[in-house]
Design a protein around this motif. Structure first.
Motif, mmCIF file in Angstrom:
data_model
loop_
_atom_site.group_PDB
_atom_site.id
_atom_site.type_symbol
_atom_site.label_atom_id
_atom_site.label_comp_id
_atom_site.label_asym_id
_atom_site.label_seq_id
_atom_site.Cartn_x
_atom_site.Cartn_y
_atom_site.Cartn_z
ATOM 1 N N GLU A 1 0.940 0.380 -1.400
ATOM 2 C CA GLU A 1 0.561 0.886 -2.719
ATOM 3 C C GLU A 1 0.673 -0.226 -3.765
ATOM 4 O O GLU A 1 -0.248 -0.459 -4.548
ATOM 5 C CB GLU A 1 1.499 2.053 -3.070
ATOM 6 N N ASN B 1 6.453 -1.731 -4.718
ATOM 7 C CA ASN B 1 5.641 -0.796 -5.497
ATOM 8 C C ASN B 1 6.033 -0.814 -6.969
ATOM 9 O O ASN B 1 5.180 -0.837 -7.856
ATOM 10 C CB ASN B 1 5.778 0.622 -4.943
ATOM 11 N N GLY C 1 -1.488 6.543 -5.363
ATOM 12 C CA GLY C 1 -1.377 7.152 -4.052
ATOM 13 C C GLY C 1 -2.359 6.651 -3.010
ATOM 14 O O GLY C 1 -2.230 6.992 -1.844
ATOM 15 N N GLN C 2 -3.343 5.813 -3.390
ATOM 16 C CA GLN C 2 -4.287 5.329 -2.380
ATOM 17 C C GLN C 2 -3.562 4.501 -1.317
ATOM 18 O O GLN C 2 -3.931 4.536 -0.152
ATOM 19 C CB GLN C 2 -5.387 4.481 -3.024
ATOM 20 N N GLY C 3 -2.534 3.762 -1.754
ATOM 21 C CA GLY C 3 -1.775 2.955 -0.806
ATOM 22 C C GLY C 3 -1.031 3.819 0.191
ATOM 23 O O GLY C 3 -1.004 3.530 1.391
#
Lengths: 319, 348
Positions: A42, A105, A235-237
């Motif tokens: 992320e 992150n 949240g794509q990660g």
């Protein structure tokens, strides 16, 4: 709306949303195959998105049409270097890999937002001038049906993602480098005995994951988000990480999982125009990727076996 | 000169100092005055009664989310799902808070309990999957975070309101807010939740250190095989640890739902209470007392940082970088341990 029209609207949309996930998930496969958990995907995407946007905004007059392509390459390089932090902490300093990933992150978002405030004096950057645009592939898009489905209104980055997934498969399963990478993740001591540099392999793998995460993040930023703020990568990660596991740590599995997640995401957006699905409440489409991942992990969709030494720091001479 | 215990206490302190130092270096690098920057942070956290109240208000959920992460870690589980458990606790407490008309003595405990139960349930799922099927709790809890986020948004829009982005305020009888506390602190949002949080820290200490069950939980955290051989049920303890951890997290949600905001709204992303809880637990060395101290530090940093742009021109986000670095230093304790041992050897 005919069946073909529905497909023609869903397939490009699904691949459009899937491309960033595919890139990042491939990076995750490299890292995890070498035995290093990478929750920091992320953060690596955040870094990629930030660098991609800033480079694009700064140099679009210098490089013209080539700007987005150069931006994603720069984002790859910077994110690979950024991943070095995770590598040093979790390989050399034997930090808990999950914790180090969590810190990545935090750090990426902190640095990105701090510099955004510093350089643009507001919470988000301007919109980029030269994002990626959709294209129709010459000749191929003229093929009836198939041309409409797969070769019109597509982003070139979507094809790149699919090609790179096959390249990653070839590297991991068909080259000596891939064999070493996998052996380091399965049984580092045995690999070390055979003269493989365990630390070196793991450093390379984590930096590759940084490069791919940066690529994923910058592609997301330059095709979907178009600017950078705290809400660019949300949240794509983690979803890419889910794709890694859902795809059973296999590049092509990850590719399939990422396309499926992209499909699910595109459904929650174009779903209202699709028969059958228009009656399904949006919430089910939104949580589908996550629920399916949990089900996959629980073994309902075939058991997923992680690399044997995933998450264990390798200490030379320890038994 | 350095016993193992002193080293364990030294590591968090050194990490915080290194983190703050790095922050100062970054400020210098970007042409700010680090002394003015940290002075602004101090004033923003403790400058007057209002800021003190807001700082304590921020500390409250941090204590609980820190306890949640720490409790699971003591049993050897990393609960990254605190974020999601905070969400379900928050929405459960608000749901009970706005749906009933009851005397306070029943309503408030009921709302708080609902939050704890919701959080516990959200922790139970990864717990049972881990115990029965051996599924790694980290990934499941991450996924549960997103499920919680989307379900809670959907509940706010479709069930608790008619398409609105924000619920009504909870009934007075379910609110933790206090006119007396607010009055004392120039109308900060300080509320009674702080007492609940401190009480829970005591509960965690008591359960882990003074009961047989706590001994089992810690034993499983140290060595699952040995615990199993000694006749303890590893699976049962894993599920229990996740359930209690989730309950703490749910309570953290109730602090926001019944205390700070008194409503639930549609969220575009996470609150970070849960993710910050990981930092709090790590810095607090997973002990109840350490968590309270660490929560205090991070609450101070977060609230104090809000004052940095106005007073010293430093972007608030600097604090996020400092916190991230502190986590790195704590996580890389091997490095600090190694340096301390070097000093020890040279000192001899």
């Amino acid at each position: 709306m005919g069946f073909i029209d529905v497909l023609a609207s869903i397939i490009p949309a699904a691949l459009f949303f899937a491309a960033p996930l595919i890139f990042t998930a491939i990076g995750g496969v490299f890292s995890e195959r070498s035995g290093i958990i990478n929750i920091g995907l992320e953060g690596l995407m955040v870094m990629g998105a930030f660098v991609g946007i800033v480079f694009n905004l700064t140099f679009h007059e210098t490089f013209g049409d080539a700007t987005p392509w150069i931006s994603i390459i720069v984002a790859m390089i910077v994110s690979a270097l950024f991943a070095l932090v995770h590598a040093v902490a979790s390989i050399t300093f034997r930090a808990d890999q999950v914790v180090s990933g969590v810190a990545i992150n935090f750090l990426a978002l902190g640095i990105g937002l701090f510099l955004t405030k510093q350089w643009y004096e507001k919470g988000q950057t301007d919109m980029v001038e030269r994002p990626f645009y959709t294209t129709d592939i010459p000749v191929l898009s003229k093929i009836p049906v198939i041309g409409d489905l797969f070769f019109s209104g597509m982003y070139l980055t979507s094809y790149l993602a699919i090609i790179l997934a096959f390249v990653a498969w070839f590297i991991i399963f068909k080259t000596p480098f891939g064999l070493r990478l996998r052996s380091v993740g399965e049984h580092p001591m045995a690999a070390d005995t055979n003269g493989i540099n365990v630390y070196g392999m793991r450093y390379v793998a984590v930096m590759l994951s940084g490069a791919m995460g940066g690529l994923g993040g910058s592609v997301f930023a330059l095709t979907i988000a178009l600017n950078f703020s705290h809400a660019t990568i949300v949240g794509q990660g983690f979803m890419s990480l889910a794709a890694v596991i859902f795809g059973k740590w296999h590049p092509l599995g990850a590719l399939g999982a990422a396309i499926f997640f992209g499909f699910a995401q595109s459904l929650s957006i174009v779903g209202s125009s699709v028969p059958v699905l228009e009656d399904v409440p949006q919430i089910f489409l939104l949580i589908a990727p996550y629920v399916l991942t949990i089900l996959a992990l629980a073994g309902f969709i075939g058991r997923a076996e992680a690399p044997k030494s995933l998450g264990e720091p390798y200490v030379k001479g320890n038994r | 000169m350095f016993s193992n215990k002193t080293v364990n206490i030294l590591i968090p302190i050194i990490s915080v100092v290194l983190g703050l130092l790095s922050g100062a270096i970054i400020m210098v690098a970007f042409g700010y005055n680090p002394v003015a920057g940290y002075a602004a942070l101090w004033n923003g956290a403790f400058g007057d009664a209002y800021f003190l109240g807001e700082t304590l208000r921020q500390v409250t959920p941090y204590i609980l989310s820190g306890l949640a992460v720490a409790f699971a870690l003591r049993t050897g589980l990393l609960n990254i799902g605190v974020e999601g458990q905070v969400f379900v606790g928050w929405i459960a407490s608000v749901w009970v808070g706005i749906s009933f008309e009851l005397p306070m003595i029943i309503h408030l405990p009921l709302a708080v309990l609902a939050a704890a139960l919701a959080g516990a349930f959200w922790g139970f799922i990864p717990g049972i999957l881990k115990a029965k099927l051996g599924v790694h709790e980290v990934i499941v809890t991450i996924m549960m975070n997103y499920i919680a986020l989307y379900i809670s948004n959907s509940l706010v829009r479709n069930v608790l309101t008619d398409g609105s982005d924000q619920t009504d305020k909870v009934a007075k009888s379910a609110s933790l807010a206090s006119d007396w506390l607010a009055g004392m602190t120039y109308f900060s949002r300080l509320h009674w939740g702080l007492l609940i949080a401190l009480a829970m820290a005591f509960v965690m200490w008591f359960v882990l250190n003074k009961t047989t069950r706590g001994f089992e939980l810690r034993a499983v955290g140290f060595n699952q095989n040995a615990s199993n051989y000694a006749g303890m049920s590893v699976g049962k303890n894993v599920v229990l640890a996740m359930v209690i951890s989730g309950a703490f997290a749910g309570l953290a949600g109730a602090m926001e739902g019944l205390g700070t905001f008194e409503y639930m709204s549609v969220k575009s992303g996470f609150t970070n209470i849960g993710f910050d809880g990981i930092a709090v637990a790590l810095l607090g060395a997973n002990t109840a007392f350490g968590v309270v101290l660490a929560a205090f530090l991070f609450g101070t940093l977060k609230i104090g940082a809000l004052n940095m742009p106005t007073e010293a021109g430093v972007p608030t986000e600097l604090v996020e970088i400092v916190i991230a670095l502190i986590i790195f230093f704590v996580a890389s304790s091997y490095m600090i341990r190694w340096i301390i041992l070097r000093f020890k050897r040279e000192g001899k």
